[in-house]
Write a protein that holds these residues in place. Structure first.
Motif, short mmCIF file in Angstrom:
data_model
loop_
_atom_site.label_atom_id
_atom_site.label_comp_id
_atom_site.label_asym_id
_atom_site.label_seq_id
_atom_site.Cartn_x
_atom_site.Cartn_y
_atom_site.Cartn_z
N MET A 59 3.71 -8.35 -3.79
CA MET A 59 4.63 -7.18 -3.65
C MET A 59 6.07 -7.73 -4.31
O MET A 59 6.14 -8.78 -3.50
CB MET A 59 5.02 -6.10 -2.61
N ARG A 60 6.44 -8.11 -5.00
CA ARG A 60 7.57 -8.33 -5.63
C ARG A 60 9.23 -8.63 -5.19
O ARG A 60 9.45 -9.84 -4.97
CB ARG A 60 8.17 -7.66 -7.13
N LEU A 61 8.98 -7.43 -4.43
CA LEU A 61 10.49 -7.53 -3.72
C LEU A 61 10.56 -8.34 -2.17
O LEU A 61 11.03 -8.93 -1.86
CB LEU A 61 10.67 -5.71 -2.81
N LYS A 62 8.71 -8.40 -1.90
CA LYS A 62 8.39 -8.97 -0.96
C LYS A 62 9.08 -10.61 -1.14
O LYS A 62 9.96 -11.32 -0.01
CB LYS A 62 7.31 -8.96 0.00
N GLY A 63 8.84 -11.02 -1.77
CA GLY A 63 8.21 -12.69 -1.92
C GLY A 63 10.36 -12.80 -2.18
O GLY A 63 10.86 -13.49 -1.92
N LEU A 64 10.82 -11.60 -2.78
CA LEU A 64 12.19 -11.82 -3.10
C LEU A 64 13.05 -11.70 -2.03
O LEU A 64 14.16 -12.61 -1.90
CB LEU A 64 13.00 -10.59 -4.94
N LEU A 65 12.73 -10.92 -1.08
CA LEU A 65 13.81 -11.36 0.46
C LEU A 65 13.36 -11.95 1.20
O LEU A 65 14.21 -12.15 1.85
CB LEU A 65 12.90 -9.14 0.94
N LYS A 66 12.20 -12.78 0.96
CA LYS A 66 11.71 -13.96 2.12
C LYS A 66 11.88 -13.37 3.19
O LYS A 66 12.17 -14.07 4.41
CB LYS A 66 12.65 -15.46 1.84
N LYS A 67 11.47 -12.62 3.20
CA LYS A 67 11.04 -11.28 4.79
C LYS A 67 9.54 -9.96 4.65
O LYS A 67 9.56 -10.12 3.72
CB LYS A 67 12.21 -11.33 5.65
N LYS A 68 9.22 -10.37 6.08
CA LYS A 68 8.33 -9.22 6.03
C LYS A 68 8.70 -7.78 6.21
O LYS A 68 9.52 -7.35 6.74
CB LYS A 68 7.47 -9.77 7.22
N LEU A 69 8.44 -7.24 5.27
CA LEU A 69 8.37 -5.84 5.12
C LEU A 69 7.45 -4.96 5.72
O LEU A 69 6.29 -5.23 5.81
CB LEU A 69 8.39 -5.36 3.91
N ASN A 70 8.16 -3.69 6.60
CA ASN A 70 7.09 -3.95 7.56
C ASN A 70 7.54 -2.07 6.65
O ASN A 70 7.85 -1.26 6.68
CB ASN A 70 7.99 -2.80 8.90
N TYR A 71 5.47 -1.90 6.44
CA TYR A 71 5.78 -0.99 5.06
C TYR A 71 3.83 -0.52 5.83
O TYR A 71 3.37 -1.34 6.42
CB TYR A 71 5.82 -1.04 4.00
N GLN A 72 3.80 0.83 5.35
CA GLN A 72 2.35 1.91 4.88
C GLN A 72 2.24 2.00 4.36
O GLN A 72 2.69 2.48 3.40
CB GLN A 72 2.28 2.24 6.46
N ILE A 73 1.02 1.62 3.69
CA ILE A 73 0.03 2.42 2.56
C ILE A 73 -0.56 3.38 3.20
O ILE A 73 -1.58 3.74 3.66
CB ILE A 73 -0.61 1.55 1.44
N VAL A 74 0.52 4.72 2.55
CA VAL A 74 -1.07 6.27 2.21
C VAL A 74 -0.99 7.19 1.53
O VAL A 74 -0.78 6.71 0.89
CB VAL A 74 0.12 7.04 3.46
N ALA A 75 -1.79 8.07 2.61
CA ALA A 75 -2.33 8.62 1.24
C ALA A 75 -1.07 9.50 0.44
O ALA A 75 -0.05 9.82 0.61
CB ALA A 75 -3.15 9.96 1.91
#
Length: 65
Positions: A1-17
């Motif tokens: 994920m592009r934004l995850k690397g840019l933020l330099k921190k773990k993102l709390n997300y779920q991939i759902v339908a």
């Protein structure tokens, strides 16, 4: 994920339908802008996202000073 690397921190997300009516994928053909407007992007999508994020950080720091 592009934004995850840019933020330099773990993102709390779920991939759902997907929800009803959501677009599953978007594609773009840039030949129209290249041919009709003689315009072509000079930077990549990653560079665009990084620039936008830095701009948001700057505005946030100014508003919270």
């Amino acid at each position: 994920m592009r934004l995850k690397g840019l933020l330099k921190k773990k993102l709390n997300y779920q991939i759902v339908a997907t929800r009803h009516g959501e677009i599953e994928a978007i594609y773009s053909d840039t030949s129209l802008s290249e041919n009709e407007l003689e315009w072509k992007a000079l930077i990549s999508l990653d560079e665009t996202i990084e620039s936008a994020w830095k701009g948001e950080q700057y505005l946030h720091s100014r508003n919270n000073s």
